[in-house]
Every structure is written in C-alpha cells, then in structure tokens.
Design a protein around this motif. Structure first.
Motif, short mmCIF file in Angstrom:
data_model
loop_
_atom_site.label_atom_id
_atom_site.label_comp_id
_atom_site.label_asym_id
_atom_site.label_seq_id
_atom_site.Cartn_x
_atom_site.Cartn_y
_atom_site.Cartn_z
N GLU A 2 0.39 -4.30 -5.81
CA GLU A 2 1.69 -4.86 -6.19
C GLU A 2 2.50 -5.19 -4.94
O GLU A 2 3.12 -6.26 -4.85
CB GLU A 2 2.49 -3.84 -7.02
CG GLU A 2 1.86 -3.51 -8.36
CD GLU A 2 2.57 -2.35 -9.06
OE1 GLU A 2 3.54 -1.79 -8.48
OE2 GLU A 2 2.16 -2.00 -10.17
N ALA A 3 2.46 -4.28 -3.97
CA ALA A 3 3.35 -4.41 -2.80
C ALA A 3 3.10 -5.68 -2.00
O ALA A 3 4.04 -6.29 -1.49
CB ALA A 3 3.21 -3.17 -1.89
N VAL A 4 1.81 -6.09 -1.92
CA VAL A 4 1.54 -7.30 -1.13
C VAL A 4 2.01 -8.57 -1.82
O VAL A 4 2.06 -9.63 -1.18
CB VAL A 4 0.03 -7.44 -0.76
CG1 VAL A 4 -0.41 -6.29 0.12
CG2 VAL A 4 -0.84 -7.57 -1.99
N LEU A 5 2.33 -8.48 -3.10
CA LEU A 5 2.79 -9.68 -3.83
C LEU A 5 4.30 -9.72 -4.02
O LEU A 5 4.89 -10.80 -4.11
CB LEU A 5 2.14 -9.75 -5.22
CG LEU A 5 0.63 -9.99 -5.27
CD1 LEU A 5 0.16 -9.99 -6.72
CD2 LEU A 5 0.27 -11.33 -4.61
N ARG A 6 4.93 -8.56 -4.06
CA ARG A 6 6.34 -8.49 -4.44
C ARG A 6 7.20 -9.26 -3.43
O ARG A 6 7.14 -9.01 -2.23
CB ARG A 6 6.79 -7.03 -4.55
CG ARG A 6 8.10 -6.85 -5.28
CD ARG A 6 8.35 -5.39 -5.65
NE ARG A 6 7.46 -4.94 -6.73
CZ ARG A 6 6.68 -3.86 -6.65
NH1 ARG A 6 6.65 -3.14 -5.56
NH2 ARG A 6 5.92 -3.53 -7.67
N GLY A 7 7.97 -10.23 -3.95
CA GLY A 7 8.87 -11.02 -3.11
C GLY A 7 8.17 -12.11 -2.31
O GLY A 7 8.81 -12.79 -1.51
N GLN A 8 6.86 -12.28 -2.53
CA GLN A 8 6.10 -13.25 -1.75
C GLN A 8 5.94 -14.56 -2.52
O GLN A 8 5.94 -14.56 -3.75
CB GLN A 8 4.69 -12.70 -1.45
CG GLN A 8 4.70 -11.43 -0.62
CD GLN A 8 5.32 -11.66 0.75
OE1 GLN A 8 4.98 -12.61 1.45
NE2 GLN A 8 6.28 -10.80 1.12
N PRO A 9 5.79 -15.67 -1.81
CA PRO A 9 5.48 -16.92 -2.50
C PRO A 9 4.10 -16.85 -3.14
O PRO A 9 3.19 -16.19 -2.61
CB PRO A 9 5.50 -17.98 -1.39
CG PRO A 9 5.55 -17.25 -0.11
CD PRO A 9 5.90 -15.82 -0.35
N PHE A 10 3.96 -17.50 -4.29
CA PHE A 10 2.68 -17.51 -4.99
C PHE A 10 1.65 -18.30 -4.20
O PHE A 10 1.94 -19.39 -3.70
CB PHE A 10 2.85 -18.17 -6.37
CG PHE A 10 1.55 -18.37 -7.10
CD1 PHE A 10 1.03 -17.36 -7.89
CD2 PHE A 10 0.84 -19.56 -6.98
CE1 PHE A 10 -0.18 -17.53 -8.55
CE2 PHE A 10 -0.36 -19.73 -7.64
CZ PHE A 10 -0.87 -18.72 -8.42
N SER A 11 0.45 -17.74 -4.04
CA SER A 11 -0.66 -18.51 -3.48
C SER A 11 -1.97 -17.89 -3.96
O SER A 11 -2.02 -16.68 -4.26
CB SER A 11 -0.62 -18.51 -1.95
OG SER A 11 -1.08 -17.27 -1.44
N GLU A 12 -2.99 -18.70 -4.02
CA GLU A 12 -4.31 -18.20 -4.43
C GLU A 12 -4.77 -17.07 -3.52
O GLU A 12 -5.33 -16.08 -3.98
CB GLU A 12 -5.34 -19.35 -4.39
CG GLU A 12 -5.22 -20.33 -5.54
CD GLU A 12 -5.57 -19.70 -6.89
OE1 GLU A 12 -6.37 -18.74 -6.91
OE2 GLU A 12 -5.03 -20.15 -7.91
N ASN A 13 -4.53 -17.24 -2.22
CA ASN A 13 -4.97 -16.22 -1.26
C ASN A 13 -4.24 -14.90 -1.46
O ASN A 13 -4.84 -13.83 -1.31
CB ASN A 13 -4.77 -16.72 0.17
CG ASN A 13 -5.91 -17.64 0.59
OD1 ASN A 13 -6.98 -17.64 -0.04
ND2 ASN A 13 -5.68 -18.44 1.63
N ALA A 14 -2.96 -14.98 -1.81
CA ALA A 14 -2.19 -13.74 -2.05
C ALA A 14 -2.77 -13.00 -3.26
O ALA A 14 -2.90 -11.77 -3.23
CB ALA A 14 -0.72 -14.08 -2.27
#
Lengths: 160, 286
Positions: free
Chosen positions: B229-241
């Motif tokens: 969860e932490a690596v995605l929270r507040g981040q722009p959406f991307s396939e790599n994410a």
C-alpha cells in the motif's frame, strides 16, 4: 442432554417428536420416515440433505432440529405426488436427469427455491443455484436442462 | 454427535446472561455451518451452545451518521440482495462464499468469529476498516477487525462476549472510491480459497489518494499488505507502480504448502491478482 418435545411441520403435517439438542434436522426428518432427505457429506458440501425452511433452501445436516421448530419444512416429496408431480419432478423424469438419484432431492429443492425467486432464470442463475449440489454421475447437463424445461413449463402455466 | 445442551434465548440480554460465566465450553451458535461440522469432527467440544438465531437485536442493517451497521446475524445470502451493502468487494466475496444453501444459514459474525486464514469475508472487511462490536454483561467495546484477528481460529473475543454488529465507516464525501475482491479456488463454488485479494482504492485525478490491500489464505490470518500500500499511496498511477506494489505484496505474505496449493504458487498468484485488482479498481473509478 434431555430430549425435548419439538413440533415439526413437514410437508403440511405437524409432528410432535422428542429430540435431543444434538439431533440435526437431517436425522430428525429421516427418523420420522422422510428418507427422501438424503444424508451425504454432513459438512454442507454436497447438498443431498437440502430442505426448504419457510421457502429457503438449506442443508438440513447443518441445522439443529430444535431450531427448525414452528417453521414450514418442505422435502422433495412435498412438492407433488406420483399422480400430480411438480413440473420439476416431471422434467427430471422426462429428461432422464437422474442416474443413481441420490443428489436429486437436493437438486430439485435448490431449483424450486430458484424458480420461486426468479421464474425466468438466466443460465447463469440456474448454474449458480445448483452450485451447492454435487452429482457424481451425470455431468449435470440433463439436470441443468431439466430445470430450464421446468421453468418454461411453469412460465407457460402462470396466469396472464 | 457428542452431547451438548442447547439454549435458545429470545433476547440479547438473555443470551449474555447465558454466556456470563465466561466458560469457554459454552459457545454462541450463529448459523452453525462451521460449528456443527466442527463438533461432528471433534474440533469443537462445547458442553452448551447458546443459539443466537432468535435474538432480534442481532438482525438488520442500518446506516447511522454514514456508518454502516451490519447486524451480526446477517446471512451471507443477504449480502447479495441488500441495497445498502453495495460495496463490490463484499458482494463478490459473498457471491463466492461456499454455496447458496450454506449462504442461507451462515452469518457474517460467524465467518468473522471462525477466524479462518481463508475466511472469505475477512479481506474485504479489512480494506473497509471494519470494526467489530463486542457486547457482554460488563459492557460494549469496538475492536478494529485488524486487531480482532489473532491467528488461525484465534480472536480477542472473550467467552462471555458476542459479536453484535460490524461497523463500516462512511466514505469521504466526493471521493471516487472502488473496491474489489478476487478468490482463487480450485472451482467456482464450494471451494476454500487458495488465495484471495481485496482492494479499496481512492482516486484523486491521476493520483492514487489512498489504497488498502488485504490478502487471504497466505498467512496465519488475513493480513493487510501495508508495504504494498505504502508504495502507491499519494503516487501517480502507473503500470510500473502497480507491478512494484504487487511484487512487495508477494514478499509480505507468508503462505504455506498444503493440499490446495504450494507456498510458491500462492506467492506467484498474490503477485498476479494484486496487480489485477489494483488495475480493476483504478479503472472502475474512472
């Protein structure tokens, strides 16, 4: 523990029967002669023990008989008679849907519960409604077809 | 089946009186779809069961200040028809739960209390921040599901307590939110999960404002994948994410080999389905 006198209403007739608290509805029914209710896995996987309780289909092996008191219980024999079969009975016979037959009472009651809720079910709804009833003989094709035929038959007899 | 006594209280007060001695051998009985099987197999050996089936206070679903209160005795079948329970993850988990006959008996509180590592309703309830309302003669407490579950068939519930309701907090207003659930089983019905994944994703434009990921059947109890969860929270959406998050989720779980699947397969499938569920929930907020 001590048995208690319980009143069970099965296919329209009421019986007073002394039952221990650990008696499941499955065994209470079979001991009363309702052997059309089948004992299969006794774990809720196979559906052979299906009965309708106030119109809802459940595994009678998972319900203690005391908890079924004062409810309307219907077994497959309660849906019709050899002279006046239910359209589900008739369709299962006509299409040869039964081989050994052990799963059929549960199958028909699951189908009955479905058709009461959805008189014109989709194929997906038919498959879903039978997904708790295991058959080890037929491969399900004729069982599925029988439910579809019974739905059509019931639909054509509905009042305009 | 072994001998036991069966009590049938008509009110919550009477049920709590029956459980008040705090005797672990006196067990509350909900739908019975686990309990009766466990007694027959010898896994459970209660001397008395307190049936909650006639306790009206445990029934019904209501919304209070936005919080959804699901009565403990709500059956899994009701999750498929009740308009207020329209969280996709809950619906999907209920749809994949056992089979229609079992769903007519089994209750939500029973599934939570059984605390199976593969309990179908637990991952969706974890991502929805569900709280468990426990009541006893000595009072009421609210426990987050994440704290309620201790391990396989172990919870913080005391023997004198019953689960009265499950509370799901309101969504933030105007947030595009989507939830999803996937159960990988050996067949569509009557199956115990090989793995399951639940996701709740909140979107803000092109950014993942918030995300919760829960994993079933890959640890002693269903778990939140907090690193993923932490690596995605507040981040722009991307396939790599998404791929990175799924990779971390596979590391965070602790699956075992059993007759349904190997630990290795379970890890691989977590990676596949976490990514797919993230993608699916993101697309549904579009």
């Amino acid at each position: 523990m001590n048995p208690k006198l319980i009143s069970l209403t099965i296919n329209g007739s009421t019986h007073q029967v002394a039952l221990s608290p650990n008696t499941t509805l499955l065994h209470a029914l079979r001991d009363l002669g309702h052997t059309d209710v089948k004992s299969g896995c006794e774990k809720g996987d196979c559906g052979a023990c299906g009965v309708l309780i106030d119109g809802v289909v459940v595994n009678s092996c998972l319900l203690l008989a005391w908890l079924a008191e004062n409810k309307e219980l219907v077994t497959v024999a309660g849906l019709g008679t050899p002279d006046k079969p239910h359209p589900l009975h008739k369709a299962f016979v006509d299409l040869g849907a039964a081989q050994c037959g052990y799963c059929i009472p549960g199958m028909i009651l699951s189908a009955k519960a479905l058709l009461d809720q959805h008189p014109q079910p989709t194929d997906e709804q038919i498959r879903e409604s039978l997904s708790g009833n295991l058959c080890r003989c037929t491969g399900y094709v004729r069982i599925f077809e029988a439910v579809r035929v019974a739905a059509q038959e019931l639909g054509s007899t509905l009042p305009e | 089946m072994r001998d036991f006594d069966l009590l049938q209280p008509k009110t919550l007060t009477a049920a709590l009186d029956a459980l008040a001695p705090n005797d672990p051998a006196t067990r509350p009985l909900a739908g019975g779809t686990d309990m009766i099987v466990d007694i027959r197999s010898g896994r459970a050996a209660p001397t008395a069961l307190v049936s909650l089936q006639e306790v009206a206070e445990l029934r019904g679903i209501k919304r209070e200040n936005g919080t959804l209160q699901i009565g403990a005795a709500t059956t899994l079948a009701e999750f498929l028809t009740h308009p207020d329970l329209a969280h996709q993850a809950l619906y999907q988990a209920a749809y994949n739960f056992a089979n229609p006959m079992v769903r007519n008996l089994a209750t939500i509180a029973g599934n939570i209390n059984s605390a199976s590592p593969a309990g179908d309703m637990l991952p969706p309830l974890l991502v929805l921040d569900a709280q468990i309302e426990l009541v006893s003669k000595s009072g009421t407490r609210l426990v987050a599901l994440d704290q309620f579950l201790l391990g396989p068939r172990k919870t913080v519930r005391r023997a004198d307590e019953v689960i009265a309701s499950i509370r799901i907090p309101a969504l933030r207003p105007q947030s595009p939110v989507s939830t999803g659930f996937y159960k990988l089983g050996l067949r569509q019905a009557d199956a115990i999960s090989i793995i399951s994944v639940a996701v709740r994703l909140e979107r803000d434009g092109d950014t993942i404002r918030d995300v919760r990921i829960a994993l079933g059947a890959v640890a002693p109890r269903p778990i939140r994948a907090t690193g993923a969860e932490a690596v995605l929270r507040g981040q722009p959406f991307s396939e790599n994410a998404l791929k990175e998050s799924a990779r971390i989720a596979a590391q965070e779980c602790a699956p075992i080999d059993d007759l349904r699947a190997s630990a290795n397969y379970r890890r691989r499938m977590i990676q596949v389905y976490v990514r797919r569920m993230l993608e699916q929930t993101w697309n549904k907020t579009l």
